[in-house]
Design a protein around this motif. Structure first.
Motif, PDB file in Angstrom:
ATOM      1  N   LEU A 142       0.813  -1.216   0.000  1.00  0.00           N
ATOM      2  CA  LEU A 142       0.000   0.000   0.000  1.00  0.00           C
ATOM      3  C   LEU A 142       0.850   1.271   0.000  1.00  0.00           C
ATOM      4  CD1 LEU A 142      -2.663  -1.078   2.653  1.00  0.00           C
ATOM      5  CD2 LEU A 142      -2.826  -1.203   0.156  1.00  0.00           C
ATOM      6  N   LEU A 143       2.143   1.119   0.194  1.00  0.00           N
ATOM      7  CA  LEU A 143       3.037   2.273   0.307  1.00  0.00           C
ATOM      8  C   LEU A 143       3.685   2.627  -1.030  1.00  0.00           C
ATOM      9  CD1 LEU A 143       4.787   1.390   3.679  1.00  0.00           C
ATOM     10  CD2 LEU A 143       2.958   3.042   3.283  1.00  0.00           C
ATOM     11  N   PRO A 144       4.138   3.883  -1.169  1.00  0.00           N
ATOM     12  CA  PRO A 144       4.845   4.273  -2.395  1.00  0.00           C
ATOM     13  C   PRO A 144       6.138   3.473  -2.562  1.00  0.00           C
ATOM     14  CG  PRO A 144       4.301   6.210  -1.056  1.00  0.00           C
ATOM     15  CD  PRO A 144       3.973   4.997  -0.243  1.00  0.00           C
ATOM     16  N   GLU A 145       6.579   3.354  -3.789  1.00  0.00           N
ATOM     17  CA  GLU A 145       7.758   2.553  -4.093  1.00  0.00           C
ATOM     18  C   GLU A 145       9.003   2.996  -3.316  1.00  0.00           C
ATOM     19  OE1 GLU A 145      10.512   1.727  -7.932  1.00  0.00           O
ATOM     20  OE2 GLU A 145       8.354   1.584  -8.259  1.00  0.00           O
ATOM     21  N   VAL A 146       9.185   4.308  -3.139  1.00  0.00           N
ATOM     22  CA  VAL A 146      10.385   4.760  -2.414  1.00  0.00           C
ATOM     23  C   VAL A 146      10.366   4.290  -0.960  1.00  0.00           C
ATOM     24  CG1 VAL A 146      10.954   6.721  -3.904  1.00  0.00           C
ATOM     25  CG2 VAL A 146       9.431   7.068  -1.951  1.00  0.00           C
ATOM     26  N   ARG A 147       9.189   4.228  -0.338  1.00  0.00           N
ATOM     27  CA  ARG A 147       9.069   3.706   1.040  1.00  0.00           C
ATOM     28  C   ARG A 147       9.323   2.202   1.045  1.00  0.00           C
ATOM     29  NH1 ARG A 147      10.070   4.737   5.054  1.00  0.00           N
ATOM     30  NH2 ARG A 147       8.377   4.061   6.349  1.00  0.00           N
ATOM     31  N   GLN A 148       8.802   1.502   0.042  1.00  0.00           N
ATOM     32  CA  GLN A 148       9.056   0.061  -0.070  1.00  0.00           C
ATOM     33  C   GLN A 148      10.549  -0.193  -0.225  1.00  0.00           C
ATOM     34  OE1 GLN A 148       6.674  -1.293  -3.365  1.00  0.00           O
ATOM     35  NE2 GLN A 148       4.762  -1.154  -2.215  1.00  0.00           N
ATOM     36  N   ASN A 149      11.216   0.591  -1.079  1.00  0.00           N
ATOM     37  CA  ASN A 149      12.658   0.426  -1.276  1.00  0.00           C
ATOM     38  C   ASN A 149      13.414   0.580   0.041  1.00  0.00           C
ATOM     39  OD1 ASN A 149      12.308   0.094  -4.036  1.00  0.00           O
ATOM     40  ND2 ASN A 149      12.807   2.210  -4.520  1.00  0.00           N
ATOM     41  N   PHE A 150      13.027   1.605   0.810  1.00  0.00           N
ATOM     42  CA  PHE A 150      13.701   1.811   2.090  1.00  0.00           C
ATOM     43  C   PHE A 150      13.434   0.642   3.029  1.00  0.00           C
ATOM     44  CE2 PHE A 150      14.456   3.364   6.330  1.00  0.00           C
ATOM     45  CZ  PHE A 150      15.702   3.972   6.184  1.00  0.00           C
ATOM     46  N   GLY A 151      12.197   0.169   3.071  1.00  0.00           N
ATOM     47  CA  GLY A 151      11.865  -0.973   3.933  1.00  0.00           C
ATOM     48  C   GLY A 151      12.653  -2.217   3.566  1.00  0.00           C
ATOM     49  N   ILE A 152      12.797  -2.467   2.290  1.00  0.00           N
ATOM     50  CA  ILE A 152      13.573  -3.625   1.819  1.00  0.00           C
ATOM     51  C   ILE A 152      15.034  -3.463   2.227  1.00  0.00           C
ATOM     52  CG2 ILE A 152      14.437  -4.808  -0.253  1.00  0.00           C
ATOM     53  CD1 ILE A 152      11.636  -4.025  -1.532  1.00  0.00           C
ATOM     54  N   ALA A 153      15.595  -2.274   1.973  1.00  0.00           N
ATOM     55  CA  ALA A 153      16.998  -2.015   2.341  1.00  0.00           C
ATOM     56  C   ALA A 153      17.186  -2.122   3.852  1.00  0.00           C
ATOM     57  CB  ALA A 153      17.425  -0.636   1.838  1.00  0.00           C
ATOM     58  N   HIS A 154      16.223  -1.655   4.621  1.00  0.00           N
ATOM     59  CA  HIS A 154      16.272  -1.725   6.079  1.00  0.00           C
ATOM     60  C   HIS A 154      16.330  -3.184   6.551  1.00  0.00           C
ATOM     61  CE1 HIS A 154      15.218  -0.372  10.206  1.00  0.00           C
ATOM     62  NE2 HIS A 154      14.540  -1.519  10.243  1.00  0.00           N
ATOM     63  N   GLU A 155      15.491  -4.018   5.984  1.00  0.00           N
ATOM     64  CA  GLU A 155      15.489  -5.439   6.375  1.00  0.00           C
ATOM     65  C   GLU A 155      16.796  -6.129   5.969  1.00  0.00           C
ATOM     66  OE1 GLU A 155      13.158  -6.961   8.361  1.00  0.00           O
ATOM     67  OE2 GLU A 155      12.453  -4.885   8.522  1.00  0.00           O
ATOM     68  N   ILE A 156      17.309  -5.801   4.798  1.00  0.00           N
ATOM     69  CA  ILE A 156      18.601  -6.357   4.367  1.00  0.00           C
ATOM     70  C   ILE A 156      19.703  -5.891   5.316  1.00  0.00           C
ATOM     71  CG2 ILE A 156      20.350  -6.294   2.532  1.00  0.00           C
ATOM     72  CD1 ILE A 156      17.931  -6.121   0.540  1.00  0.00           C
ATOM     73  N   ALA A 157      19.630  -4.634   5.744  1.00  0.00           N
ATOM     74  CA  ALA A 157      20.626  -4.090   6.677  1.00  0.00           C
ATOM     75  C   ALA A 157      20.618  -4.856   7.995  1.00  0.00           C
ATOM     76  CB  ALA A 157      20.374  -2.608   6.911  1.00  0.00           C
ATOM     77  N   HIS A 158      19.422  -5.168   8.513  1.00  0.00           N
ATOM     78  CA  HIS A 158      19.344  -5.985   9.742  1.00  0.00           C
ATOM     79  C   HIS A 158      20.122  -7.288   9.543  1.00  0.00           C
ATOM     80  CE1 HIS A 158      16.777  -3.824  12.493  1.00  0.00           C
ATOM     81  NE2 HIS A 158      15.732  -3.806  11.667  1.00  0.00           N
ATOM     82  N   HIS A 159      19.909  -7.913   8.400  1.00  0.00           N
ATOM     83  CA  HIS A 159      20.589  -9.177   8.103  1.00  0.00           C
ATOM     84  C   HIS A 159      22.102  -8.971   8.033  1.00  0.00           C
ATOM     85  CE1 HIS A 159      21.308 -13.124   6.376  1.00  0.00           C
ATOM     86  NE2 HIS A 159      21.999 -12.537   5.415  1.00  0.00           N
ATOM     87  N   MET A 160      22.540  -7.955   7.287  1.00  0.00           N
ATOM     88  CA  MET A 160      23.975  -7.686   7.119  1.00  0.00           C
ATOM     89  C   MET A 160      24.657  -7.366   8.451  1.00  0.00           C
ATOM     90  SD  MET A 160      23.829  -5.383   3.627  1.00  0.00           S
ATOM     91  CE  MET A 160      25.409  -4.668   3.933  1.00  0.00           C
ATOM     92  N   LEU A 161      23.930  -6.702   9.335  1.00  0.00           N
ATOM     93  CA  LEU A 161      24.485  -6.302  10.634  1.00  0.00           C
ATOM     94  C   LEU A 161      24.372  -7.397  11.688  1.00  0.00           C
ATOM     95  CD1 LEU A 161      23.025  -2.672  10.592  1.00  0.00           C
ATOM     96  CD2 LEU A 161      25.457  -3.295  10.391  1.00  0.00           C
ATOM     97  N   GLY A 162      23.767  -8.526  11.320  1.00  0.00           N
ATOM     98  CA  GLY A 162      23.660  -9.655  12.245  1.00  0.00           C
ATOM     99  C   GLY A 162      22.631  -9.473  13.343  1.00  0.00           C
ATOM    100  N   HIS A 163      21.690  -8.563  13.148  1.00  0.00           N
ATOM    101  CA  HIS A 163      20.697  -8.291  14.183  1.00  0.00           C
ATOM    102  C   HIS A 163      19.767  -9.467  14.458  1.00  0.00           C
ATOM    103  CE1 HIS A 163      21.039  -3.673  13.451  1.00  0.00           C
ATOM    104  NE2 HIS A 163      22.086  -4.159  14.093  1.00  0.00           N
TER     105      HIS A 163
END
Length: 176
Positions: free
Chosen positions: A38-59
């Motif tokens: 339901l969100l604009p693509e730029v918000r989706q992009n940030f959400g995807i990058a945020h989740e990938i960042a959690h993974h990369m940072l070992g959270h």
């Protein structure tokens, strides 16, 4: 393929789009990121990058995600979407947005703040975010003028960038 989809693919994640509750942008289960469709693509992009960042940072391996981890993931996601080194060549918010259409104006302002700039974001004429509080009357006046004239305004060392309405809000970002 959207920028977020390319990013997920590069990092070995699958994406599933669906309506998410409570303003959630995205969340991860194993190697699948569920994205709020339901969100604009730029918000989706940030959400995807945020989740990938959690993974990369070992959270995810550390158990419960803390507010500190969320901020760390936000910083890493912003850097993934708009690397700091790119900002050394571009100073105008609109030219940055043109070069990086997959990034929101908000992320651009926050990345500029890491380079020493201050910012204030006004959505529908109300202050919604700022790199420093309080926001002076001069900054508020310049933002109002930008809203009223529906154009970018430069005054002294600050510039108000008018972002045309997108159906939800009309935005002005003042940078100094």
């Amino acid at each position: 393929m959207t920028y977020g989809e390319e990013l997920a693919k590069q990092h070995g994640f699958k994406l599933k789009y669906k309506a998410l509750d409570n303003g959630t942008v995205a969340y991860t289960v194993k190697k699948t990121i569920f994205v709020n469709d339901l969100l604009p693509e730029v918000r989706q992009n940030f959400g995807i990058a945020h989740e990938i960042a959690h993974h990369m940072l070992g959270h995810f391996e550390k158990g419960n995600i803390t507010s500190e981890m969320e901020l760390e993931a936000d910083d890493e996601a912003a850097e993934m979407l708009l690397p700091q080194y790119e900002l050394s060549r571009l100073r105008n918010l609109h030219s940055i947005k043109e070069r990086f259409p997959h990034v929101s104006y908000e992320v651009i302002a926050k990345q500029l703040a890491k380079r020493g700039y201050q910012f204030a974001i006004f959505d529908n004429r109300k202050l919604t975010d700022a790199s420093r509080e309080p926001v002076s009357r001069v900054i508020r006046r310049v933002a109002r003028k930008s809203f009223d004239e529906r154009r970018d305004i430069r005054e002294d060392e600050m510039k108000a960038y008018y972002v045309p309405p997108n159906g939800v809000w009309e935005r002005v970002i003042v940078v100094w």
